[in-house]
Scaffold this motif. Sequence first.
Motif, PDB file in Angstrom:
ATOM      1  N   ARG A  93       0.595  -1.293   0.081  1.00  0.00           N
ATOM      2  CA  ARG A  93      -0.023   0.196  -0.107  1.00  0.00           C
ATOM      3  C   ARG A  93       0.961   1.128  -0.039  1.00  0.00           C
ATOM      4  O   ARG A  93       0.385   2.600  -0.409  1.00  0.00           O
ATOM      5  CB  ARG A  93      -0.744   0.228   1.532  1.00  0.00           C
ATOM      6  CG  ARG A  93      -1.904  -1.016   0.876  1.00  0.00           C
ATOM      7  CD  ARG A  93      -2.748  -0.754   2.380  1.00  0.00           C
ATOM      8  NE  ARG A  93      -2.571  -0.974   3.420  1.00  0.00           N
ATOM      9  CZ  ARG A  93      -2.669  -1.176   4.521  1.00  0.00           C
ATOM     10  NH1 ARG A  93      -2.641  -2.840   4.269  1.00  0.00           N
ATOM     11  NH2 ARG A  93      -1.613  -0.949   5.605  1.00  0.00           N
ATOM     12  N   GLY A  94       2.508   1.315  -0.063  1.00  0.00           N
ATOM     13  CA  GLY A  94       2.641   2.363   0.395  1.00  0.00           C
ATOM     14  C   GLY A  94       3.530   2.877  -1.136  1.00  0.00           C
ATOM     15  O   GLY A  94       3.433   2.696  -1.985  1.00  0.00           O
ATOM     16  N   GLU A  95       3.619   4.378  -0.846  1.00  0.00           N
ATOM     17  CA  GLU A  95       3.747   5.237  -2.330  1.00  0.00           C
ATOM     18  C   GLU A  95       5.255   5.066  -3.075  1.00  0.00           C
ATOM     19  O   GLU A  95       5.051   4.951  -3.872  1.00  0.00           O
ATOM     20  CB  GLU A  95       4.030   6.452  -1.516  1.00  0.00           C
ATOM     21  CG  GLU A  95       4.016   7.709  -2.663  1.00  0.00           C
ATOM     22  CD  GLU A  95       4.508   8.761  -2.032  1.00  0.00           C
ATOM     23  OE1 GLU A  95       5.547   9.741  -3.184  1.00  0.00           O
ATOM     24  OE2 GLU A  95       4.175   9.099  -0.750  1.00  0.00           O
ATOM     25  N   GLN A  99       4.030   1.609  -4.865  1.00  0.00           N
ATOM     26  CA  GLN A  99       2.644   2.145  -5.873  1.00  0.00           C
ATOM     27  C   GLN A  99       3.044   2.807  -6.996  1.00  0.00           C
ATOM     28  O   GLN A  99       2.884   2.304  -8.035  1.00  0.00           O
ATOM     29  CB  GLN A  99       1.665   2.629  -5.637  1.00  0.00           C
ATOM     30  CG  GLN A  99       0.701   1.756  -4.038  1.00  0.00           C
ATOM     31  CD  GLN A  99      -0.065   1.070  -4.668  1.00  0.00           C
ATOM     32  OE1 GLN A  99      -0.557   1.494  -5.978  1.00  0.00           O
ATOM     33  NE2 GLN A  99      -0.374  -0.277  -4.008  1.00  0.00           N
ATOM     34  N   GLU A 100       4.592   3.420  -6.720  1.00  0.00           N
ATOM     35  CA  GLU A 100       4.906   4.006  -8.036  1.00  0.00           C
ATOM     36  C   GLU A 100       5.216   3.703  -8.668  1.00  0.00           C
ATOM     37  O   GLU A 100       5.848   3.061  -9.630  1.00  0.00           O
ATOM     38  CB  GLU A 100       6.159   5.176  -7.045  1.00  0.00           C
ATOM     39  CG  GLU A 100       6.538   5.753  -8.343  1.00  0.00           C
ATOM     40  CD  GLU A 100       7.599   7.193  -7.348  1.00  0.00           C
ATOM     41  OE1 GLU A 100       8.388   7.411  -8.391  1.00  0.00           O
ATOM     42  OE2 GLU A 100       7.245   7.255  -6.970  1.00  0.00           O
TER      43      GLU A 100
END
Length: 225
Positions: free
Chosen positions: A108-110, A113-114
């Motif tokens: 779920r972390g940025e 996800q990036e």
Amino acid sequence: EPAPAPAPAPEPAPAAEPAKAAASFTAKDVQALRRDTGAGMMDCKKALIENDGDVEKATIWLLQKGIASAGKKAGRIAAEGAVGQYIHMGARTGVLIEVNCETDFVARGEVFQELVADLAMQVAASESVNCVSTEDVDPVFLAKEREIELGKEDLQSKPEAIREKMVDGRMAKRVRELALLEQPFIKNQDKTVNQILQETIATIGENIKGRRLVRDNLGGGLGER
């Protein structure tokens, strides 16, 4: 009148620094470094070159780069993750890619996800890519491609050993063209996708695996219907 003083002798030119000797190491050194750090072969070779063949210094160099720690995580199970998607402008090309990590928290972390979004965009931009790694390339396809290469006219006059070697080189290049991890990263052409993946592993502290991907172009299958 007194004779003029003689001109001072020119200062001797500084001695040229001796050329740095090429790093000396063996295949066994590379294997040992791979075993101890879990890093890839090319990373180990580069580390040894950068550190004059000193295995201990090369190990530290890999750790500082985050490559060694990433390699050590490669055996851990990655069962969480995300499915990324990318629809190219005009909606004529669509991509789905599954990327796995170890925990739902990281998924779920940025940063993760990036990475998933970047990989989906990378697949859309790489028309030849149809699998994640070189190990995923279809062996039946490779056998057919090799047969085609062996039959090409420019190789027929070559001795068999030379012909086989040339085909090996062409096939290695072809395999790299098909694998996502071997591509220059779309946001930094100086690095491969695999290098970006390893750096992300080192950053988040978890194993990451590109599991599978699919790319579809509008009308791509019409010729087969």
